[in-house]
Design an enzyme around this catalytic site. Structure first.
Site, mmCIF file in Angstrom:
data_model
loop_
_atom_site.group_PDB
_atom_site.id
_atom_site.type_symbol
_atom_site.label_atom_id
_atom_site.label_comp_id
_atom_site.label_asym_id
_atom_site.label_seq_id
_atom_site.Cartn_x
_atom_site.Cartn_y
_atom_site.Cartn_z
ATOM 1 N N ASN A 1 1.158 -0.942 -0.124
ATOM 2 C CA ASN A 1 0.082 0.192 0.257
ATOM 3 C C ASN A 1 0.267 1.263 0.562
ATOM 4 O O ASN A 1 1.817 1.043 0.562
ATOM 5 C CB ASN A 1 -1.182 0.073 1.077
ATOM 6 C CG ASN A 1 -0.812 -0.119 2.651
ATOM 7 O OD1 ASN A 1 -0.053 -1.330 2.676
ATOM 8 N ND2 ASN A 1 -1.514 0.427 3.371
ATOM 9 N N GLU B 1 0.629 5.233 0.737
ATOM 10 C CA GLU B 1 -0.265 6.153 1.221
ATOM 11 C C GLU B 1 -0.483 7.527 0.596
ATOM 12 O O GLU B 1 0.838 7.906 0.359
ATOM 13 C CB GLU B 1 -1.169 6.075 2.999
ATOM 14 C CG GLU B 1 -1.475 4.635 3.068
ATOM 15 C CD GLU B 1 -1.440 4.588 4.606
ATOM 16 O OE1 GLU B 1 -2.580 4.180 5.358
ATOM 17 O OE2 GLU B 1 -1.233 5.845 5.250
ATOM 18 N N CYS C 1 -3.687 0.924 -3.040
ATOM 19 C CA CYS C 1 -3.704 -0.539 -1.827
ATOM 20 C C CYS C 1 -2.934 -1.484 -2.605
ATOM 21 O O CYS C 1 -2.226 -1.214 -3.685
ATOM 22 C CB CYS C 1 -4.863 -1.125 -2.098
ATOM 23 S SG CYS C 1 -6.499 -0.333 -1.210
ATOM 24 N N GLU D 1 -2.855 -4.717 -3.115
ATOM 25 C CA GLU D 1 -3.341 -5.542 -4.368
ATOM 26 C C GLU D 1 -3.476 -4.951 -5.285
ATOM 27 O O GLU D 1 -2.987 -4.986 -6.257
ATOM 28 C CB GLU D 1 -4.952 -5.741 -3.812
ATOM 29 C CG GLU D 1 -5.022 -6.298 -2.497
ATOM 30 C CD GLU D 1 -5.029 -5.904 -0.752
ATOM 31 O OE1 GLU D 1 -5.931 -5.986 -0.183
ATOM 32 O OE2 GLU D 1 -5.324 -4.760 -1.299
ATOM 33 N N CYS E 1 -10.472 -5.206 0.129
ATOM 34 C CA CYS E 1 -11.295 -4.374 -0.318
ATOM 35 C C CYS E 1 -12.425 -4.392 -0.931
ATOM 36 O O CYS E 1 -11.965 -4.730 -2.135
ATOM 37 C CB CYS E 1 -10.897 -2.022 0.341
ATOM 38 S SG CYS E 1 -10.384 -1.922 -2.086
#
Length: 161
Positions: free
Chosen positions: A62, A64, A73, A75, A112
């Site tokens: 991830n 940010e 993210c 993934e 998510c």
């Protein structure tokens, strides 16, 4: 009216040693990727490792941003990198590992909604399942055989024709 139940089988492992040798190795790569996550705001670190059909492994973590919607993210970092670098190679498995700098994460975290949709796109594109293995910093490990398991009734390109 008709009522239908949607369910799936979830494999639950007590330790990494219960996974196959290749799945364990893939998860260890996800853990390494997790350690390099850029998560100064949430302190929630995620690593992903993708095994491709050509045996290449692509990682993500991830990333940010102070403007929260601008982050990405693990993934999606990994799956978009796989799609960019190996556009015609099938994705076999995604291993995901999570931890926190503020508390112990003792259970797996599933992707998510945005990540599920991104993975669904690739699963539909390649017309074959993508297995997902998930773990926290400790505790049990979950595995589902397809993204469809955790995102039933997924939206896809067939709706746009």
């Amino acid at each position: 009216m008709e009522k239908r139940r949607i369910s799936f089988d979830l494999l639950v492992f007590d330790t990494l040693d219960e996974l196959s040798k290749s799945e364990k190795a893939l998860m260890q790569i996800a853990v390494e990727a997790r350690e390099n996550a850029y998560a100064p705001y949430s302190k929630f670190m995620v690593g992903a490792a993708i095994l491709l059909a050509n045996d290449e492994i692509v990682i993500g973590n991830n990333q940010e941003n102070a403007s929260y919607p601008s982050g990405l993210c693990a993934e999606r970092v990994a799956i978009f990198q796989a799609g960019a670098k190996y556009p015609k190679v099938e994705i076999k498995t995604i291993a995901i590992s999570v931890s926190s700098k503020t508390h112990i994460v003792d259970r797996p975290a599933a992707p998510c909604g945005n990540c599920r949709q991104a993975i669904a796109e690739y699963e539909q594109k390649q017309n074959s399942p993508i297995a997902i293995i998930m773990m926290g910093a400790s505790g049990k490990i979950f595995k589902c055989e397809s993204l469809e398991d955790i995102l039933p009734l997924a939206f896809g390109s067939s709706y746009l024709k």
